[in-house]
Design an enzyme around this catalytic site. Structure first.
Site, PDB file in Angstrom:
ATOM      1  N   SER A 195      -4.146  -2.320   3.893  1.00 58.77           N
ATOM      2  CA  SER A 195      -2.918  -2.477   3.071  1.00 58.77           C
ATOM      3  C   SER A 195      -3.327  -0.665   2.449  1.00 58.77           C
ATOM      4  CB  SER A 195      -3.791  -2.996   1.788  1.00 58.77           C
ATOM      5  OG  SER A 195      -2.183  -2.625   0.899  1.00 58.77           O
TER       6      SER A 195
ATOM      7  N   TYR B  31      -8.138  -7.829  -4.594  1.00 61.33           N
ATOM      8  CA  TYR B  31      -7.516  -7.279  -3.197  1.00 61.33           C
ATOM      9  C   TYR B  31      -7.350  -6.029  -2.453  1.00 61.33           C
ATOM     10  CZ  TYR B  31      -4.123  -7.453   0.140  1.00 61.33           C
ATOM     11  OH  TYR B  31      -2.827  -6.714   1.706  1.00 61.33           O
TER      12      TYR B  31
END
Length: 261
Positions: free
Chosen positions: A147, A160
Site C-alpha cells: 500500500s 494497517y
C-alpha cells in the site's frame, strides 16, 4: 497465446476488487487462476464465471484467513481445485492480495483489532508462502500487494500501515532467499482505487479529494494495478526482484504553487 499461457496462478482475495481485477487479467494472459475467497463464495463464483465466459480458465479456492490452520486449508483447497481442473500439481505465480483494513490512530486501536489485522495481513501471507514454496516452480513469481501508506504517513490507519510495511520487508527478504531458484518477489503499492470496497469514492467531492493526491489528477482504477501485477508475473519482469513498485499515480510526490514557497 498470452504471456502466461501454460502457467498456474493463485490470487488470494481474488473474488472482489483489486484481487478480481488481477485474477481476470492473469487469466486473460492465459494462466489457469485459483480465485481465493474467505467467505463470499458467490463473489468467487461470479469471478470464475466471468473468466470462463471470456475464454479463460479458473477455479475457486475457499479458505478463511487469520485463523489457525488457514494456510494449510488454503493449499488443500488449491490442490483439490487443480486436480478437478485436470492440471498438473504446482504453482507458477502467487499473488498475496487478501487483506483487511483497520481505521484508527495509535491511541484508538484495540488489542483485539490489532491482532486481527496482523493475523490476516501479515501472518496469513507468511505461512501461505511457507507452505507454498514447495509448490512454487523454479522461475516463478511472487507478488505481494502492499500500500502507498507505507510511503505516505496516514495516522488514521496506523496499524494497517504497519502490516503493509511488514509485507514489504518480507518481499525483499524472500527475494534474496529465492533468487537462486530464479523466483522473483516484488511488492505493488496501490493508492486510492475505485472498487466496491471503497464506496465513498462514488461521492464526487470525496473522489475529487482523493484524486488530488495523485500528480496525474485522478484516482486509480483496478486495471491500473492489475496491469502492473501482470507485468511482474510475466517474463518481461525477469530482471526485477526485491522491489517496491509504487502504483499510486505519483501520490504526494511534492508540493506545487504557493505551497512550494
Amino acid at each position: 497465446m498470452g504471456t502466461l499461457a501454460g502457467r498456474t496462478a493463485l490470487v488470494t482475495g481474488g473474488s472482489r476488487g483489486i484481487g478480481r481485477g488481477i485474477a481476470e487479467r492473469l487469466a486473460r494472459e492465459g494462466a489457469l487462476v485459483g480465485v481465493h475467497y474467505g467467505s463470499n463464495s458467490a463473489a468467487a463464483g461470479q469471478t470464475v464465471e466471468a473468466i470462463t465466459a471470456a475464454g479463460g480458465r479458473a477455479f475457486a479456492v475457499g479458505a478463511e484467513l487469520g485463523v489457525p490452520g488457514d494456510a494449510e486449508a488454503l493449499w488443500k483447497a488449491f490442490d483439490a481445485g487443480l486436480a478437478e481442473a485436470g492440471a498438473e500439481p504446482g504453482l507458477d505465480i502467487l499473488v498475496n492480495n487478501a487483506g483487511i483494513a483497520l481505521n484508527g490512530q495509535v491511541q484508538e486501536v484495540s488489542e483485539v483489532d490489532f491482532d486481527r489485522v496482523f493475523a490476516v495481513n501479515v501472518k496469513a501471507p507468511f505461512f501461505i508462502l511457507q507452505h507454498g514454496l514447495e509448490r512454487l516452480r523454479d522461475g516463478g513469481r511472487i507478488v505481494n500487494i502492499s500500500s502507498g501508506v507505507t510511503r505516505i504517513a496516514l495516522p488514521d490507519v496506523a496499524a494497517y500501515s504497519m502490516t503493509k510495511g511488514a509485507l514489504n520487508t518480507l518481499t525483499f527478504t524472500l527475494a534474496h532467499q529465492l533468487g537462486a531458484r530464479g523466483i522473483t518477489v516484488n511488492a505493488v503499492a496501490p493508492g486510492f482505487v475505485v472498487t466496491d470496497i471503497n464506496p465513498w469514492l462514488a461521492d464526487p467531492q470525496q473522489r475529487a479529494w482523493a484524486a488530488g493526491f495523485s500528480t496525474l489528477g485522478r484516482v486509480g482504477e483496478v486495471a491500473d494495478i492489475a496491469d502492473v501485477v501482470a507485468f511482474l508475473a510475466s517474463d518481461d519482469s525477469r530482471w526485477i526482484t526485491g522491489q517496491y513498485l509504487d502504483a499510486t499515480g505519483g501520490s504526494l510526490l511534492g508540493v506545487t504553487g504557493a505551497a512550494a514557497g
